[in-house]
Design a protein around this motif. Structure first.
Motif, mmCIF file in Angstrom:
data_model
loop_
_atom_site.group_PDB
_atom_site.id
_atom_site.type_symbol
_atom_site.label_atom_id
_atom_site.label_comp_id
_atom_site.label_asym_id
_atom_site.label_seq_id
_atom_site.Cartn_x
_atom_site.Cartn_y
_atom_site.Cartn_z
ATOM 1 N N SER A 326 12.906 -17.250 -4.309
ATOM 2 C CA SER A 326 12.481 -18.638 -4.484
ATOM 3 C C SER A 326 13.117 -19.152 -5.772
ATOM 4 N N CYS A 327 13.108 -20.461 -5.957
ATOM 5 C CA CYS A 327 13.641 -21.018 -7.205
ATOM 6 C C CYS A 327 12.868 -20.491 -8.409
ATOM 7 N N ALA A 328 11.549 -20.380 -8.264
ATOM 8 C CA ALA A 328 10.724 -19.878 -9.370
ATOM 9 C C ALA A 328 11.117 -18.446 -9.706
ATOM 10 N N GLU A 329 11.298 -17.613 -8.682
ATOM 11 C CA GLU A 329 11.692 -16.219 -8.918
ATOM 12 C C GLU A 329 13.085 -16.143 -9.537
ATOM 13 N N LEU A 330 13.997 -16.977 -9.066
ATOM 14 C CA LEU A 330 15.358 -16.965 -9.582
ATOM 15 C C LEU A 330 15.391 -17.350 -11.057
ATOM 16 N N VAL A 331 14.743 -18.446 -11.392
ATOM 17 C CA VAL A 331 14.765 -18.915 -12.775
ATOM 18 C C VAL A 331 14.108 -17.889 -13.699
ATOM 19 N N GLU A 332 12.969 -17.335 -13.277
ATOM 20 C CA GLU A 332 12.291 -16.326 -14.095
ATOM 21 C C GLU A 332 13.188 -15.111 -14.307
ATOM 22 N N ARG A 333 13.895 -14.686 -13.262
ATOM 23 C CA ARG A 333 14.787 -13.526 -13.358
ATOM 24 C C ARG A 333 15.952 -13.804 -14.305
ATOM 25 N N VAL A 334 16.565 -14.973 -14.143
ATOM 26 C CA VAL A 334 17.705 -15.318 -14.996
ATOM 27 C C VAL A 334 17.284 -15.342 -16.460
ATOM 28 N N MET A 335 16.156 -15.964 -16.748
ATOM 29 C CA MET A 335 15.712 -16.069 -18.133
ATOM 30 C C MET A 335 15.330 -14.704 -18.701
ATOM 31 N N SER A 336 14.634 -13.893 -17.913
ATOM 32 C CA SER A 336 14.245 -12.569 -18.380
ATOM 33 C C SER A 336 15.459 -11.704 -18.658
ATOM 34 N N ASP A 337 16.425 -11.731 -17.742
ATOM 35 C CA ASP A 337 17.630 -10.920 -17.929
ATOM 36 C C ASP A 337 18.453 -11.412 -19.115
ATOM 37 N N ALA A 338 18.534 -12.732 -19.277
ATOM 38 C CA ALA A 338 19.295 -13.283 -20.400
ATOM 39 C C ALA A 338 18.683 -12.863 -21.731
ATOM 40 N N MET A 339 17.363 -12.944 -21.837
ATOM 41 C CA MET A 339 16.702 -12.542 -23.075
ATOM 42 C C MET A 339 16.905 -11.056 -23.339
ATOM 43 N N GLY A 340 16.885 -10.252 -22.273
ATOM 44 C CA GLY A 340 17.124 -8.829 -22.431
ATOM 45 C C GLY A 340 18.520 -8.542 -22.946
ATOM 46 N N VAL A 341 19.509 -9.257 -22.395
ATOM 47 C CA VAL A 341 20.887 -9.086 -22.848
ATOM 48 C C VAL A 341 21.025 -9.488 -24.311
ATOM 49 N N LEU A 342 20.476 -10.640 -24.671
ATOM 50 C CA LEU A 342 20.601 -11.129 -26.042
ATOM 51 C C LEU A 342 19.917 -10.189 -27.039
ATOM 52 N N ARG A 343 18.746 -9.669 -26.670
ATOM 53 C CA ARG A 343 18.059 -8.725 -27.558
ATOM 54 C C ARG A 343 18.877 -7.446 -27.722
ATOM 55 N N GLY A 344 19.529 -7.036 -26.646
ATOM 56 C CA GLY A 344 20.326 -5.819 -26.700
ATOM 57 C C GLY A 344 21.554 -5.939 -27.571
ATOM 58 N N LEU A 345 21.978 -7.168 -27.851
ATOM 59 C CA LEU A 345 23.152 -7.375 -28.688
ATOM 60 C C LEU A 345 22.825 -7.399 -30.173
ATOM 61 N N VAL A 346 21.535 -7.457 -30.504
ATOM 62 C CA VAL A 346 21.110 -7.549 -31.900
ATOM 63 C C VAL A 346 20.670 -6.168 -32.382
ATOM 64 N N PRO A 347 21.171 -5.677 -33.526
ATOM 65 C CA PRO A 347 20.753 -4.367 -34.046
ATOM 66 C C PRO A 347 19.241 -4.310 -34.254
ATOM 67 N N PRO A 348 18.628 -3.128 -34.050
ATOM 68 C CA PRO A 348 17.172 -3.002 -34.209
ATOM 69 C C PRO A 348 16.660 -3.464 -35.563
ATOM 70 N N SER A 349 17.521 -3.345 -36.603
ATOM 71 C CA SER A 349 17.090 -3.745 -37.931
ATOM 72 C C SER A 349 17.004 -5.262 -38.081
ATOM 73 N N ARG A 350 17.612 -5.980 -37.105
ATOM 74 C CA ARG A 350 17.566 -7.450 -37.128
ATOM 75 C C ARG A 350 17.096 -7.931 -35.766
ATOM 76 N N PRO A 351 15.797 -7.815 -35.499
ATOM 77 C CA PRO A 351 15.273 -8.157 -34.166
ATOM 78 C C PRO A 351 15.564 -9.586 -33.774
ATOM 79 N N PHE A 352 15.823 -9.761 -32.476
ATOM 80 C CA PHE A 352 16.056 -11.106 -31.947
ATOM 81 C C PHE A 352 14.774 -11.897 -32.023
ATOM 82 N N PRO A 353 14.814 -13.112 -32.525
ATOM 83 C CA PRO A 353 13.563 -13.887 -32.718
ATOM 84 C C PRO A 353 12.905 -14.220 -31.379
#
Length: 353
Positions: A326-353
Protein backbone atom coordinates in the motif's frame (compact mmCIF):
# COMPACT_ATOMS: atom_id res chain seq x y z
CA UNK A 1 12.46 13.90 8.24
CA UNK A 2 12.42 17.61 7.60
CA UNK A 3 13.87 18.99 4.37
CA UNK A 4 13.36 22.05 2.21
CA UNK A 5 10.64 20.09 0.36
CA UNK A 6 8.65 19.16 3.46
CA UNK A 7 8.83 22.75 4.71
CA UNK A 8 7.79 24.14 1.34
CA UNK A 9 4.66 22.04 0.79
CA UNK A 10 3.79 20.95 4.33
CA UNK A 11 4.13 17.17 4.02
CA UNK A 12 5.72 14.82 6.57
CA UNK A 13 8.09 12.96 4.27
CA UNK A 14 10.28 14.16 1.34
CA UNK A 15 8.63 11.85 -1.17
CA UNK A 16 6.55 12.81 -4.22
CA UNK A 17 4.20 10.57 -6.20
CA UNK A 18 4.31 11.84 -9.76
CA UNK A 19 1.30 12.78 -11.93
CA UNK A 20 0.95 9.74 -14.22
CA UNK A 21 -1.87 9.89 -16.75
CA UNK A 22 -4.70 7.39 -16.08
CA UNK A 23 -2.80 6.22 -12.96
CA UNK A 24 -2.55 9.18 -10.58
CA UNK A 25 -6.27 9.56 -9.89
CA UNK A 26 -8.04 10.51 -6.65
CA UNK A 27 -7.56 7.10 -5.01
CA UNK A 28 -3.79 6.94 -5.45
CA UNK A 29 -3.25 10.64 -4.72
CA UNK A 30 -5.28 10.61 -1.51
CA UNK A 31 -3.60 7.38 -0.33
CA UNK A 32 -0.20 8.98 -0.92
CA UNK A 33 -1.23 12.16 0.89
CA UNK A 34 -2.59 10.21 3.84
CA UNK A 35 0.75 8.37 4.01
CA UNK A 36 2.49 11.71 4.57
CA UNK A 37 3.99 12.15 1.09
CA UNK A 38 2.99 14.53 -1.71
CA UNK A 39 0.49 13.04 -4.17
CA UNK A 40 0.16 14.67 -7.58
CA UNK A 41 -3.11 14.34 -9.52
CA UNK A 42 -2.67 13.85 -13.28
CA UNK A 43 -4.92 16.25 -15.19
CA UNK A 44 -3.79 15.86 -18.81
CA UNK A 45 -6.15 12.92 -19.30
CA UNK A 46 -9.11 14.76 -17.77
CA UNK A 47 -11.50 17.34 -19.13
CA UNK A 48 -11.84 20.58 -17.18
CA UNK A 49 -15.02 19.50 -15.39
CA UNK A 50 -13.49 16.12 -14.61
CA UNK A 51 -10.49 17.84 -13.10
CA UNK A 52 -12.63 19.91 -10.76
CA UNK A 53 -14.52 16.80 -9.63
CA UNK A 54 -11.28 14.88 -9.13
CA UNK A 55 -9.75 17.69 -7.04
CA UNK A 56 -12.83 17.78 -4.84
CA UNK A 57 -12.79 14.00 -4.46
CA UNK A 58 -9.17 14.06 -3.28
CA UNK A 59 -9.99 16.86 -0.85
CA UNK A 60 -12.89 14.78 0.52
CA UNK A 61 -10.51 11.86 1.16
CA UNK A 62 -7.65 13.71 2.84
CA UNK A 63 -6.83 16.87 4.76
CA UNK A 64 -3.17 16.65 3.72
CA UNK A 65 -1.58 18.78 0.96
CA UNK A 66 -1.62 17.47 -2.61
CA UNK A 67 -0.90 18.77 -6.07
CA UNK A 68 -2.14 18.78 -9.66
CA UNK A 69 0.04 18.18 -12.72
CA UNK A 70 -0.68 20.37 -15.77
CA UNK A 71 0.43 20.53 -19.37
CA UNK A 72 1.72 24.05 -19.79
CA UNK A 73 1.12 23.96 -23.56
CA UNK A 74 -2.54 22.89 -23.33
CA UNK A 75 -5.03 25.31 -24.84
CA UNK A 76 -7.05 25.39 -21.62
CA UNK A 77 -4.08 25.67 -19.23
CA UNK A 78 -5.32 28.95 -17.75
CA UNK A 79 -8.73 27.46 -17.02
CA UNK A 80 -7.07 24.59 -15.20
CA UNK A 81 -4.88 26.98 -13.26
CA UNK A 82 -8.05 28.78 -12.18
CA UNK A 83 -9.44 25.49 -10.81
CA UNK A 84 -6.27 24.88 -8.81
CA UNK A 85 -6.52 28.35 -7.30
CA UNK A 86 -10.26 28.26 -6.66
CA UNK A 87 -10.16 24.81 -5.04
CA UNK A 88 -7.20 25.62 -2.79
CA UNK A 89 -4.80 23.04 -4.21
CA UNK A 90 -1.39 23.36 -2.56
CA UNK A 91 0.95 22.47 -5.46
CA UNK A 92 0.94 22.91 -9.24
CA UNK A 93 3.43 20.76 -11.12
CA UNK A 94 4.16 20.95 -14.83
CA UNK A 95 5.43 18.40 -17.32
CA UNK A 96 6.77 21.24 -19.49
CA UNK A 97 8.10 24.59 -18.33
CA UNK A 98 5.19 26.95 -17.58
CA UNK A 99 5.35 30.54 -18.72
CA UNK A 100 6.53 33.29 -16.42
CA UNK A 101 2.94 34.60 -16.38
CA UNK A 102 1.47 31.27 -15.20
CA UNK A 103 4.08 30.97 -12.47
CA UNK A 104 3.32 34.49 -11.27
CA UNK A 105 -0.44 33.92 -11.29
CA UNK A 106 -0.12 30.74 -9.23
CA UNK A 107 2.40 32.11 -6.77
CA UNK A 108 0.35 35.26 -6.22
CA UNK A 109 -2.51 32.96 -5.20
CA UNK A 110 -0.31 31.07 -2.74
CA UNK A 111 0.15 27.95 -4.88
CA UNK A 112 3.57 26.26 -4.83
CA UNK A 113 4.92 25.85 -8.39
CA UNK A 114 7.11 22.82 -9.13
CA UNK A 115 7.96 22.22 -12.82
CA UNK A 116 9.60 18.99 -13.98
CA UNK A 117 12.75 19.50 -16.02
CA UNK A 118 15.30 17.35 -17.81
CA UNK A 119 18.18 19.76 -18.35
CA UNK A 120 20.19 22.23 -16.28
CA UNK A 121 19.30 25.20 -18.50
CA UNK A 122 15.59 24.50 -18.06
CA UNK A 123 16.00 24.50 -14.28
CA UNK A 124 17.84 27.80 -14.42
CA UNK A 125 15.09 29.30 -16.60
CA UNK A 126 12.13 28.35 -14.40
CA UNK A 127 14.04 29.29 -11.25
CA UNK A 128 14.65 32.75 -12.72
CA UNK A 129 10.93 33.00 -13.48
CA UNK A 130 9.98 32.31 -9.87
CA UNK A 131 9.38 28.54 -9.61
CA UNK A 132 9.45 27.38 -5.98
CA UNK A 133 11.22 24.06 -6.66
CA UNK A 134 12.00 21.71 -9.54
CA UNK A 135 11.67 17.99 -10.14
CA UNK A 136 14.77 16.78 -12.00
CA UNK A 137 14.17 13.61 -14.01
CA UNK A 138 17.14 11.67 -15.31
CA UNK A 139 17.03 9.36 -18.29
CA UNK A 140 16.10 6.35 -16.14
CA UNK A 141 12.64 7.83 -15.59
CA UNK A 142 9.50 6.58 -17.32
CA UNK A 143 7.50 8.31 -20.04
CA UNK A 144 9.07 11.14 -22.02
CA UNK A 145 12.66 11.29 -20.91
CA UNK A 146 16.14 12.53 -21.75
CA UNK A 147 19.45 10.76 -22.15
CA UNK A 148 21.37 12.12 -19.14
CA UNK A 149 21.45 9.85 -16.10
CA UNK A 150 20.09 11.11 -12.79
CA UNK A 151 23.50 10.73 -11.16
CA UNK A 152 24.92 13.23 -13.67
CA UNK A 153 21.95 15.59 -14.06
CA UNK A 154 21.02 15.91 -10.39
CA UNK A 155 24.28 17.42 -9.07
CA UNK A 156 24.40 19.75 -12.08
CA UNK A 157 21.01 21.21 -11.20
CA UNK A 158 21.65 21.29 -7.45
CA UNK A 159 24.74 23.40 -8.13
CA UNK A 160 22.92 25.64 -10.63
CA UNK A 161 19.83 26.79 -8.70
CA UNK A 162 19.01 28.06 -5.22
CA UNK A 163 15.57 26.45 -4.95
CA UNK A 164 14.76 22.95 -3.64
CA UNK A 165 15.54 20.18 -6.11
CA UNK A 166 13.57 16.93 -6.11
CA UNK A 167 15.29 13.94 -7.72
CA UNK A 168 13.40 11.64 -10.10
CA UNK A 169 14.40 8.75 -12.33
CA UNK A 170 15.55 5.42 -10.85
CA UNK A 171 14.19 5.76 -7.30
CA UNK A 172 12.19 3.08 -5.49
CA UNK A 173 13.57 2.63 -1.96
CA UNK A 174 15.19 4.23 1.06
CA UNK A 175 18.71 3.80 -0.28
CA UNK A 176 17.74 6.00 -3.22
CA UNK A 177 16.33 8.68 -0.94
CA UNK A 178 19.53 8.68 1.14
CA UNK A 179 21.62 8.94 -2.03
CA UNK A 180 19.50 11.83 -3.37
CA UNK A 181 19.88 13.71 -0.10
CA UNK A 182 23.64 13.16 -0.27
CA UNK A 183 23.64 14.75 -3.74
CA UNK A 184 21.92 17.79 -2.26
CA UNK A 185 18.31 17.05 -3.25
CA UNK A 186 15.43 17.91 -0.93
CA UNK A 187 13.58 14.67 -1.68
CA UNK A 188 12.69 12.14 -4.36
CA UNK A 189 9.81 11.70 -6.83
CA UNK A 190 8.66 8.23 -7.87
CA UNK A 191 6.21 7.17 -10.56
CA UNK A 192 6.60 3.48 -11.38
CA UNK A 193 7.02 2.59 -7.69
CA UNK A 194 3.67 4.22 -6.83
CA UNK A 195 2.03 2.69 -9.91
CA UNK A 196 2.99 -0.68 -8.43
CA UNK A 197 1.08 -0.34 -5.15
CA UNK A 198 -2.18 -1.87 -4.00
CA UNK A 199 -3.73 1.62 -4.02
CA UNK A 200 -3.08 2.04 -7.74
CA UNK A 201 -6.12 1.39 -9.94
CA UNK A 202 -4.04 -0.12 -12.77
CA UNK A 203 -5.46 -3.58 -13.67
CA UNK A 204 -3.83 -6.50 -11.83
CA UNK A 205 -2.79 -8.20 -15.09
CA UNK A 206 -0.92 -5.06 -16.15
CA UNK A 207 0.79 -4.77 -12.78
CA UNK A 208 1.88 -8.40 -13.20
CA UNK A 209 3.63 -7.50 -16.46
CA UNK A 210 5.54 -4.73 -14.71
CA UNK A 211 6.54 -7.05 -11.87
CA UNK A 212 7.75 -9.69 -14.34
CA UNK A 213 9.87 -7.19 -16.28
CA UNK A 214 13.63 -7.14 -15.99
CA UNK A 215 15.75 -4.04 -16.40
CA UNK A 216 16.40 -5.08 -20.01
CA UNK A 217 12.66 -5.23 -20.73
CA UNK A 218 12.38 -1.45 -20.30
CA UNK A 219 13.24 0.39 -23.51
CA UNK A 220 13.28 3.88 -25.02
CA UNK A 221 11.47 4.33 -28.32
CA UNK A 222 10.53 7.25 -30.56
CA UNK A 223 7.89 5.21 -32.41
CA UNK A 224 4.97 6.50 -30.32
CA UNK A 225 5.24 10.23 -30.99
CA UNK A 226 8.70 10.96 -32.32
CA UNK A 227 10.10 11.81 -28.90
CA UNK A 228 12.15 9.52 -26.62
CA UNK A 229 9.62 7.62 -24.54
CA UNK A 230 10.62 5.02 -21.93
CA UNK A 231 8.24 2.07 -21.61
CA UNK A 232 8.02 -1.69 -21.35
CA UNK A 233 8.93 -3.40 -24.60
CA UNK A 234 5.95 -5.34 -25.96
CA UNK A 235 4.89 -6.74 -29.30
CA UNK A 236 2.67 -3.68 -29.74
CA UNK A 237 5.68 -1.39 -29.33
CA UNK A 238 7.54 -3.55 -31.85
CA UNK A 239 4.64 -3.16 -34.29
CA UNK A 240 4.72 0.63 -33.91
CA UNK A 241 8.41 0.61 -34.73
CA UNK A 242 7.79 -1.54 -37.83
CA UNK A 243 4.81 0.46 -39.09
CA UNK A 244 5.21 2.65 -42.15
CA UNK A 245 4.12 6.29 -42.22
CA UNK A 246 0.74 5.64 -43.88
CA UNK A 247 -0.21 2.91 -41.44
CA UNK A 248 0.92 5.02 -38.50
CA UNK A 249 -1.20 7.93 -39.71
CA UNK A 250 -4.33 5.76 -40.01
CA UNK A 251 -3.88 4.46 -36.48
CA UNK A 252 -3.17 7.96 -35.20
CA UNK A 253 -6.38 9.38 -36.65
CA UNK A 254 -8.43 6.51 -35.24
CA UNK A 255 -7.03 6.94 -31.75
CA UNK A 256 -7.34 10.73 -31.95
CA UNK A 257 -11.04 10.29 -32.67
CA UNK A 258 -11.41 8.09 -29.61
CA UNK A 259 -9.59 10.56 -27.38
CA UNK A 260 -11.72 13.42 -28.72
CA UNK A 261 -14.89 11.62 -27.60
CA UNK A 262 -13.47 10.80 -24.17
CA UNK A 263 -11.98 14.21 -23.46
CA UNK A 264 -14.74 16.33 -24.98
CA UNK A 265 -12.15 18.29 -26.99
CA UNK A 266 -13.05 19.58 -30.43
CA UNK A 267 -11.01 18.64 -33.49
CA UNK A 268 -9.82 22.26 -33.58
CA UNK A 269 -8.55 22.02 -30.00
CA UNK A 270 -6.79 18.73 -30.71
CA UNK A 271 -5.15 20.16 -33.83
CA UNK A 272 -4.05 23.18 -31.81
CA UNK A 273 -2.51 20.90 -29.17
CA UNK A 274 -0.86 18.87 -31.93
CA UNK A 275 0.65 22.03 -33.39
CA UNK A 276 1.93 23.01 -29.95
CA UNK A 277 3.65 19.64 -29.63
CA UNK A 278 5.04 19.86 -33.15
CA UNK A 279 6.44 23.37 -32.68
CA UNK A 280 10.21 23.30 -32.73
CA UNK A 281 10.33 19.52 -33.17
CA UNK A 282 11.00 17.46 -36.27
CA UNK A 283 7.76 15.48 -36.09
CA UNK A 284 5.71 14.09 -38.95
CA UNK A 285 1.97 14.82 -38.84
CA UNK A 286 1.27 11.22 -37.87
CA UNK A 287 3.70 11.61 -34.98
CA UNK A 288 2.10 14.90 -33.97
CA UNK A 289 -1.31 13.22 -33.96
CA UNK A 290 0.09 10.35 -31.93
CA UNK A 291 1.56 12.88 -29.52
CA UNK A 292 -1.85 14.49 -29.15
CA UNK A 293 -3.53 11.17 -28.42
CA UNK A 294 -0.77 9.28 -26.64
CA UNK A 295 -3.18 9.32 -23.65
CA UNK A 296 -5.32 6.81 -25.57
CA UNK A 297 -2.38 4.44 -25.93
CA UNK A 298 -1.79 4.70 -22.20
CA UNK A 299 -5.49 4.34 -21.38
CA UNK A 300 -5.72 1.07 -23.29
CA UNK A 301 -3.23 -0.47 -20.86
CA UNK A 302 -3.66 1.50 -17.65
CA UNK A 303 -7.47 1.48 -17.61
CA UNK A 304 -8.69 -1.25 -19.94
CA UNK A 305 -5.84 -3.72 -19.38
CA UNK A 306 -5.30 -4.09 -23.15
CA UNK A 307 -1.51 -4.28 -23.29
CA UNK A 308 -1.88 -5.63 -26.83
CA UNK A 309 -3.33 -2.26 -27.90
CA UNK A 310 -1.57 0.19 -25.60
CA UNK A 311 1.76 1.22 -24.14
CA UNK A 312 3.07 0.93 -20.59
CA UNK A 313 5.24 3.88 -19.64
CA UNK A 314 7.88 2.72 -17.19
CA UNK A 315 11.05 3.72 -15.46
CA UNK A 316 14.00 1.35 -15.62
CA UNK A 317 13.42 0.75 -11.94
CA UNK A 318 10.50 -1.56 -12.83
CA UNK A 319 13.11 -4.30 -13.17
CA UNK A 320 13.89 -3.98 -9.44
CA UNK A 321 10.34 -3.91 -8.06
CA UNK A 322 8.85 -7.19 -6.83
CA UNK A 323 5.81 -6.38 -4.67
CA UNK A 324 2.63 -4.31 -4.35
CA UNK A 325 2.58 -2.59 -0.95
CA UNK A 326 0.00 0.00 0.00
CA UNK A 327 1.13 3.62 -0.25
CA UNK A 328 1.30 3.77 3.55
CA UNK A 329 3.49 0.66 3.67
CA UNK A 330 5.71 1.94 0.86
CA UNK A 331 6.30 5.36 2.38
CA UNK A 332 6.97 3.89 5.84
CA UNK A 333 9.46 1.41 4.33
CA UNK A 334 11.28 4.05 2.30
CA UNK A 335 11.62 6.37 5.28
CA UNK A 336 12.70 3.61 7.66
CA UNK A 337 15.30 2.29 5.23
CA UNK A 338 16.59 5.78 4.45
CA UNK A 339 17.06 6.59 8.13
CA UNK A 340 18.84 3.27 8.61
CA UNK A 341 21.21 4.02 5.75
CA UNK A 342 21.94 7.54 6.99
CA UNK A 343 22.59 6.33 10.55
CA UNK A 344 24.93 3.67 9.20
CA UNK A 345 27.03 6.32 7.49
CA UNK A 346 27.68 8.23 10.73
CA UNK A 347 30.43 6.94 13.10
CA UNK A 348 29.10 5.67 16.47
CA UNK A 349 30.94 8.48 18.23
CA UNK A 350 28.82 10.99 16.29
CA UNK A 351 25.27 9.61 16.37
CA UNK A 352 22.85 10.70 13.68
CA UNK A 353 20.39 13.18 15.21
Amino acid sequence: METALTRLVGVEHPIVQTGMGWVAGPRLVSATANAGALGILASATMGVDQLRRAVREVASRTDAPFGVNLRADAGDARERVRIIIDEGVRVASFALAPSRELITELRDAGVVVIPSIGARRHAEKVAAWGADAVIVQGGEGGGHTGDVATTVLLPQVVDAVDIPVIAAGGFHDGRGLAAALAYGAAGIAMGTRFLLTSDSTVPAAVKAKYLAATVKDVTVTTAVDGLPHRMLRTEFVNSLERAGRTRALVHAVRRASGFRKLSGLSWAAMIRDGLAMKHGKDLSWSQALLAANTPMLLRASMVEGRTDLGVMASGQVAGLIEDLPSCAELVERVMSDAMGVLRGLVPPSRPFP
